[in-house]
Design an enzyme around this catalytic site. Structure first.
Site, PDB file in Angstrom:
ATOM      1  N   LYS A  56      40.973  41.259  41.851  1.00  0.00           N
ATOM      2  CA  LYS A  56      41.991  41.993  41.093  1.00  0.00           C
ATOM      3  C   LYS A  56      43.196  42.398  41.968  1.00  0.00           C
ATOM      4  O   LYS A  56      43.123  42.343  43.202  1.00  0.00           O
ATOM      5  CB  LYS A  56      41.337  43.232  40.469  1.00  0.00           C
ATOM      6  CG  LYS A  56      40.281  42.894  39.401  1.00  0.00           C
ATOM      7  CD  LYS A  56      39.731  44.169  38.760  1.00  0.00           C
ATOM      8  CE  LYS A  56      38.717  43.870  37.677  1.00  0.00           C
ATOM      9  NZ  LYS A  56      38.246  45.115  37.012  1.00  0.00           N
ATOM     10  N   TYR A 107      40.672  40.943  28.085  1.00  0.00           N
ATOM     11  CA  TYR A 107      40.005  42.241  27.917  1.00  0.00           C
ATOM     12  C   TYR A 107      39.995  42.710  26.470  1.00  0.00           C
ATOM     13  O   TYR A 107      39.864  43.916  26.217  1.00  0.00           O
ATOM     14  CB  TYR A 107      40.663  43.278  28.824  1.00  0.00           C
ATOM     15  CG  TYR A 107      40.203  43.198  30.269  1.00  0.00           C
ATOM     16  CD1 TYR A 107      38.857  43.403  30.605  1.00  0.00           C
ATOM     17  CD2 TYR A 107      41.087  42.929  31.298  1.00  0.00           C
ATOM     18  CE1 TYR A 107      38.423  43.338  31.918  1.00  0.00           C
ATOM     19  CE2 TYR A 107      40.657  42.870  32.628  1.00  0.00           C
ATOM     20  CZ  TYR A 107      39.322  43.075  32.924  1.00  0.00           C
ATOM     21  OH  TYR A 107      38.882  43.014  34.227  1.00  0.00           O
ATOM     22  N   ASN A 154      39.235  48.412  40.733  1.00  0.00           N
ATOM     23  CA  ASN A 154      37.938  48.227  41.376  1.00  0.00           C
ATOM     24  C   ASN A 154      37.699  46.824  41.927  1.00  0.00           C
ATOM     25  O   ASN A 154      36.570  46.363  42.023  1.00  0.00           O
ATOM     26  CB  ASN A 154      36.817  48.676  40.434  1.00  0.00           C
ATOM     27  CG  ASN A 154      36.819  47.906  39.134  1.00  0.00           C
ATOM     28  OD1 ASN A 154      37.602  46.967  38.967  1.00  0.00           O
ATOM     29  ND2 ASN A 154      35.933  48.263  38.217  1.00  0.00           N
ATOM     30  N   HIS A 178      36.259  41.453  39.131  1.00  0.00           N
ATOM     31  CA  HIS A 178      35.620  41.293  37.816  1.00  0.00           C
ATOM     32  C   HIS A 178      34.520  40.249  37.957  1.00  0.00           C
ATOM     33  O   HIS A 178      34.695  39.277  38.695  1.00  0.00           O
ATOM     34  CB  HIS A 178      36.629  40.790  36.776  1.00  0.00           C
ATOM     35  CG  HIS A 178      35.955  40.273  35.532  1.00  0.00           C
ATOM     36  ND1 HIS A 178      35.573  41.100  34.505  1.00  0.00           N
ATOM     37  CD2 HIS A 178      35.517  39.019  35.195  1.00  0.00           C
ATOM     38  CE1 HIS A 178      34.951  40.369  33.573  1.00  0.00           C
ATOM     39  NE2 HIS A 178      34.913  39.111  33.966  1.00  0.00           N
ATOM     40  N   GLU A 221      34.872  32.874  29.586  1.00  0.00           N
ATOM     41  CA  GLU A 221      35.886  33.318  30.554  1.00  0.00           C
ATOM     42  C   GLU A 221      36.326  32.168  31.458  1.00  0.00           C
ATOM     43  O   GLU A 221      37.525  32.026  31.744  1.00  0.00           O
ATOM     44  CB  GLU A 221      35.320  34.478  31.382  1.00  0.00           C
ATOM     45  CG  GLU A 221      35.126  35.742  30.534  1.00  0.00           C
ATOM     46  CD  GLU A 221      34.433  36.888  31.249  1.00  0.00           C
ATOM     47  OE1 GLU A 221      34.240  37.940  30.619  1.00  0.00           O
ATOM     48  OE2 GLU A 221      34.070  36.746  32.443  1.00  0.00           O
TER      49      GLU A 221
END
Ligand code: GDP
Length: 139
Positions: free
Chosen positions: A10, A50, A113, A116, A127
């Site tokens: 990320k 998302y 964070n 993913h 995905e």
């Protein structure tokens, strides 16, 4: 069973030049990076990715974060790759993540964070298909 899972490094991690360090944790855990590309996610891509969280209060913030800097999208392969990568990532909130996990080592907050990882084999397939074609994946 050998599986493939989908991973994203990320923006908080790419911004701090942590791609190599995250990849080292992934590889040390026995997972193989069989496809990888650095991209600037569009707002449309982030919203779609998302969309299960569309009703959550943090959805707007999450989409803004995911488009705030480049990300590295990856396909990881290995024995029980989906569950194995979830272990390697650690808990969503880094304050609750186990020692040695990517989020314990590098995550800044519950939102920012660092990584993913797909939460099921079914979602992994969906995905992966959002970002890669079969020809991109060299196992
Ligand atoms: P994951 O599967 O561990 O990534 O966690 P979830 O599926 O529950 O949430 C997806 C992502 O939404 C997380 O990885 C965070 O980036 C973000 N997120 C989850 N909870 C929060 C929150 O309370 N606040 C913010 N800003 N982001 C959150």
């Amino acid at each position: 069973m050998t599986e493939r899972t989908f991973s994203i490094i990320k923006p908080d991690a790419t911004r701090r030049n942590l791609t190599g360090k995250v990849n080292a944790v992934i590889e040390d855990a026995g997972l193989r990076i069989v496809a990888q590309r650095r991209i600037q996610m569009t707002e449309a891509q982030a919203k779609k990715f998302y969309e299960v969280h569309a009703e959550r209060p943090f959805y707007g913030e999450l989409v803004e974060f995911m488009t705030s800097a480049p990300v590295v999208v990856q396909v990881l392969e290995g024995d029980n790759a989906v569950a194995r990568y979830r272990e390697v990532m650690g808990a969503t909130n880094p304050a609750q993540a186990a020692d040695g996990t990517i989020r314990k080592l590098y995550a800044e907050s519950v939102g920012e964070n660092s990584v993913h990882g797909s939460d099921s084999l079914e979602n992994a397939k969906i995905e992966i298909a959002q970002f890669f074609t079969d020809a991109d994946i060299v196992g």
